[in-house]
Design an enzyme around this catalytic site. Structure first.
Site, PDB file in Angstrom:
ATOM      1  N   LYS A   1       0.845  -1.197   0.000  1.00  0.00           N
ATOM      2  CA  LYS A   1       0.000   0.000   0.000  1.00  0.00           C
ATOM      3  C   LYS A   1       0.882   1.250   0.000  1.00  0.00           C
ATOM      4  CE  LYS A   1      -3.507   2.842   0.911  1.00  0.00           C
ATOM      5  NZ  LYS A   1      -4.446   3.231  -0.168  1.00  0.00           N
TER       6      LYS A   1
ATOM      7  N   CYS B   1      -1.802  10.237  -6.222  1.00  0.00           N
ATOM      8  CA  CYS B   1      -2.944   9.988  -5.333  1.00  0.00           C
ATOM      9  C   CYS B   1      -3.948  11.138  -5.461  1.00  0.00           C
ATOM     10  CB  CYS B   1      -2.503   9.851  -3.877  1.00  0.00           C
ATOM     11  SG  CYS B   1      -3.933   9.713  -2.774  1.00  0.00           S
TER      12      CYS B   1
ATOM     13  N   ASN C   1      -3.022   5.261 -12.433  1.00  0.00           N
ATOM     14  CA  ASN C   1      -3.755   5.344 -11.172  1.00  0.00           C
ATOM     15  C   ASN C   1      -5.240   5.510 -11.515  1.00  0.00           C
ATOM     16  OD1 ASN C   1      -4.443   5.803  -8.429  1.00  0.00           O
ATOM     17  ND2 ASN C   1      -2.465   6.785  -8.104  1.00  0.00           N
TER      18      ASN C   1
HETATM   19  C1  DHB Z   1      -5.061   6.387  -2.352  1.00  0.00           C
HETATM   20  C2  DHB Z   1      -5.614   6.397  -3.612  1.00  0.00           C
HETATM   21  C3  DHB Z   1      -4.800   6.341  -4.706  1.00  0.00           C
HETATM   22  O1  DHB Z   1      -5.292   6.321  -5.973  1.00  0.00           O
HETATM   23  C4  DHB Z   1      -3.427   6.283  -4.534  1.00  0.00           C
HETATM   24  O2  DHB Z   1      -2.638   6.233  -5.599  1.00  0.00           O
HETATM   25  C5  DHB Z   1      -2.879   6.275  -3.283  1.00  0.00           C
HETATM   26  C6  DHB Z   1      -3.712   6.330  -2.179  1.00  0.00           C
HETATM   27  C7  DHB Z   1      -5.933   6.476  -1.174  1.00  0.00           C
HETATM   28  O3  DHB Z   1      -6.936   7.207  -1.222  1.00  0.00           O
HETATM   29  O4  DHB Z   1      -5.622   5.834  -0.155  1.00  0.00           O
END
Ligand code: DHB
Length: 308
Positions: A44, A127, A190
């Site tokens: 993650k 993100c 993404n």
């Molecule tokens: C999250 C979402 C994403 O698309 C990413 O690349 C990293 C984190 C999130 O909201 O946790």
């Protein structure tokens, strides 16, 4: 026949692995990925400090995919450095994903992962779910600033998790940076940020954070993901390895990403829905298609899209 591939010179036992995001935050989840047919352990995206993430509902399954605004819930990068040592025994590539809230965060996390047991470092510049924080990879100046600092911190291959691009000029600007900084791999794409799904019954968005604006995933985004893989492949050819992500849920989807130019694909929404069995099922489906079409390796398919 196998679907062996290489990313940044590192061998992967198949071209199918998990995407950063679903079911890869805790040690238990990562150990389940390690024990599955995922060819690598993608972690993650992490931040300097642990985070709870956004208020729920923050992940909703949709008829053709999902929308999410998780808000980077994670245990903080130090835990993932520690997990990497413990996951080493599974003998598959371990990939860290770092999501800084500022440039200094990226530097600190990349420095520490360079000293860790991870094999690859994915720098997440995309993100979409942090209130008030634009996606870095849409700002080429900010991207260059980050790249100029993180590429001198060690020898492990570094890649970029990119958002979808739509205009060909944007691809060209990013491709120039990728070449200038010797980026080893890119991950395209993404989720599509800032999309809105409305429930007509409740007359509300389906997720809570950012007034319901969240990242769209799954089938909805596959054509955009394929275009991003293809155009970067055309611009960069063999200078960089490419992970395709976005709506892969069958062997046919993988085959299409390979034709577009991907070296491997990452599974997000389908993994969230189906669990670790998805990796084996999709790999078997891919093998069947390759056999039927007379291909004997991923390399033979890679980039071989034919034009009309
Ligand atoms: C999250 C979402 C994403 O698309 C990413 O690349 C990293 C984190 C999130 O909201 O946790």
């Amino acid at each position: 026949m196998k679907t062996l591939t290489k990313i940044a010179g590192i061998e992967f036992s198949s071209c199918i692995l998990n995407a950063s995001g679903p079911n890869d935050t805790t040690f238990e989840e990562l150990a389940a990925i390690a024990e599955s047919m995922s060819s690598a352990i993608m972690m993650k995206s992490c931040t300097i400090e642990p985070r709870q993430g956004n208020d729920k509902p923050r992940y909703v399954r949709l008829p053709l995919g999902s929308i999410q605004s998780m808000g980077l819930p994670n245990l903080g990068y130090k835990e993932y450095v520690r997990f990497a040592s413990e996951l080493k025994k599974y003998n598959k590539p371990i990939i860290a994903s770092v999501a800084g809230l500022c440039t200094a965060d990226y530097i600190q996390m990349v420095k520490e992962f360079q000293k860790s047991e991870v094999d690859l470092i994915e720098v997440n510049l995309s993100c979409p779910n942090l209130e008030g924080k634009p996606q870095a990879a849409y700002d080429f100046q900010q991207t260059e600033n980050i790249l100029s600092k993180v590429f001198e911190l060690g020898e492990k291959p570094i890649g970029l998790k990119l958002p979808p691009y739509y205009d060909l000029a944007q691809y060209q600007q990013m491709a120039e940076l990728i070449i200038r900084y010797n980026v080893s791999f890119i991950t395209c794409i993404n989720s599509i940020g800032n999309t809105l799904i409305i429930d007509p019954e409740t007359e509300t968005p389906v997720i809570k954070a950012k007034s319901g604006f969240g990242g769209l995933c799954g089938d909805y985004i596959k054509p955009i993901a394929l275009a991003n893989v293809r155009y970067f492949y055309e611009l960069l050819k063999d200078k960089v390895s490419i992970f395709g992500v976005g709506g892969v849920k069958s062997g046919t989807d993988v085959f299409e990403f390979l034709l577009a130019g991907a070296d491997a694909v990452q599974i997000g929404t389908a993994f969230e829905k189906e669990g670790v069995g998805s990796f084996q099922r999709i790999n078997e489906e891919l093998l069947e298609i390759m056999r039927r079409k007379g291909y004997s390796s991923v390399q033979e398919v890679k980039g071989k899209l034919k034009y009309l």
